[in-house]
Design an enzyme around this catalytic site. Structure first.
Site, PDB file in Angstrom:
ATOM      1  N   HIS A  48      -8.247   0.956   1.800  1.00 43.51           N
ATOM      2  CA  HIS A  48      -8.009  -0.477   1.989  1.00 43.51           C
ATOM      3  C   HIS A  48      -8.261  -0.932   3.424  1.00 43.51           C
ATOM      4  O   HIS A  48      -8.346  -2.135   3.683  1.00 43.51           O
ATOM      5  CB  HIS A  48      -6.574  -0.841   1.603  1.00 43.51           C
ATOM      6  CG  HIS A  48      -6.282  -0.707   0.151  1.00 43.51           C
ATOM      7  ND1 HIS A  48      -7.016  -1.358  -0.818  1.00 43.51           N
ATOM      8  CD2 HIS A  48      -5.329   0.014  -0.519  1.00 43.51           C
ATOM      9  CE1 HIS A  48      -6.526  -1.060  -2.021  1.00 43.51           C
ATOM     10  NE2 HIS A  48      -5.513  -0.217  -1.859  1.00 43.51           N
ATOM     11  N   ASP A  52      -3.682   7.338  -8.982  1.00 43.66           N
ATOM     12  CA  ASP A  52      -2.736   6.335  -9.489  1.00 43.66           C
ATOM     13  C   ASP A  52      -3.236   5.664 -10.755  1.00 43.66           C
ATOM     14  O   ASP A  52      -2.613   4.708 -11.243  1.00 43.66           O
ATOM     15  CB  ASP A  52      -2.412   5.301  -8.408  1.00 43.66           C
ATOM     16  CG  ASP A  52      -3.620   4.802  -7.648  1.00 43.66           C
ATOM     17  OD1 ASP A  52      -4.742   5.268  -7.924  1.00 43.66           O
ATOM     18  OD2 ASP A  52      -3.443   3.948  -6.757  1.00 43.66           O
TER      19      ASP A  52
END
Length: 343
Positions: A159, A284
């Site tokens: 990110h 995830d």
């Protein structure tokens, strides 16, 4: 496969984050790396402590002023008589100026951050820098002739943009690894991001470049973090036109839909004719992850590893997300084990 790691990852322990309107304990915690390391040691992977690297490698993908902010942020915070976790309270959103970095630490923090879920603490810079060194060491191992190497990066990185941090990420480890491969002589590098959340930072860094293909399979930004990037009409600009592929999928995506997207991603990498691959390995996508919403069982992660290995490319696997802490080691080991066996 060698596992490049650093005990310095534990220096970053954020404490609390703002999650959906509430201050909660950080989902991104030191135990994540500990569970991964335990699982990989149990199946016999060779561990190598990451080497020290010059910070000039960070500036190959990040703005120098941003790196300097990260290096000095908590010290500046303490100079104002504060301690503990740093979280921003304002951002340069629409109608506000974005061309000036405020002199004060509170304004600077809001300028460089894009969420209030990524705390900076006293050990954050040390841990983030060490995490980048894991990625650099793994990339150099591949440049030296290894088929593949795994960087046990924590905190994660995908990110982090050229001059912004968020999503638990400070330095973009995958982008740093990809750039190291380029600097080492690989003419074309592909980055495949299989984390549940869009790799917005990696997209930003390589947006106008034609030498690095970025491909991300992720939860749709219509409902999923980071919300403001990751749509399928984002394809790159300038020399990077056509060099970014986003494959957003809805909440509840199962293996059938996921594997179709994965095959699309792998086909794009084959067409690009990359000389090496960087994988942003988030697990995830697991059905039990507390902040994600795909439905992949633990038995699917070996299949992901085998399919990526079938590309036959020299590969750097860089750890990203995965917040079902008790299962994270099993899922990472599943990917790496199947990848190694397929090779």
């Amino acid at each position: 496969m060698r596992v490049f790691h650093s005990p310095l990852h534990a220096r970053h322990d954020g404490g609390v984050e703002l999650h959906r309107g509430q201050l909660v304990p950080c989902f991104e915690m030191p135990a994540r790396a500990d569970y991964i390391a335990r699982a990989l040691r149990d199946v016999g992977h060779a561990f190598v402590e990451a080497a020290e690297h010059d910070d000039s490698r960070l500036a190959r993908v990040h703005d120098a002023a941003f790196v300097d902010f990260l290096r000095t942020a908590h010290a500046r915070w303490r100079e104002e008589g504060r301690d503990g976790s740093m979280l921003p309270s304002g951002f340069p959103a629409r109608s506000l100026r974005r061309d000036r970095v405020p002199a004060g630490i509170n304004g600077a923090m809001g300028y460089y951050a894009f969420d209030a879920g990524t705390p900076i603490v006293g050990g954050t810079w040390t841990a983030a820098r060490a995490s980048a060194h894991c990625a650099l060491s793994a990339a150099e191992d591949v440049l030296s002739g290894s088929t593949a190497a795994y960087a046990l990066c924590r905190p994660p990185g995908h990110h982090a943009a050229r001059s912004a941090y968020g999503g638990y990420c400070f330095l973009n480890n995958a982008a740093i690894a990809a750039q190291r491969l380029r600097d080492g002589g690989v003419e074309r590098v592909a980055v495949l991001d299989v984390d549940y959340h869009h790799g917005n930072g990696t997209q930003d860094i390589f947006w106008t470049r034609g030498d690095v293909l970025t491909v991300s399979i992720h939860g749709t930004p219509e409902t999923e973090y980071p919300w403001f990037l990751g749509f399928d009409d984002e394809t790159g600009e300038g020399d990077g036109a056509g060099g970014n592929l986003n494959l957003p999928l809805p909440r509840g995506t199962d293996w059938t839909a996921y594997t179709a997207a994965l095959e699309t991603a792998l086909a794009a990498i084959r067409r690009f004719q990359a000389g090496a691959l960087v994988v942003s390995l988030g697990v995830d996508t697991f059905e039990g992850d507390p902040i994600s919403a795909f439905r992949l069982g633990a038995d699917r992660f070996p299949q992901i590893g085998a399919r990526i290995a079938a590309l036959g490319l020299p590969t750097v696997l860089v750890q990203e997300g995965g917040y079902a802490v008790a299962e994270i080691g099993l899922n990472v080991a599943g990917v790496l084990g199947a990848f190694t066996e397929a090779r």
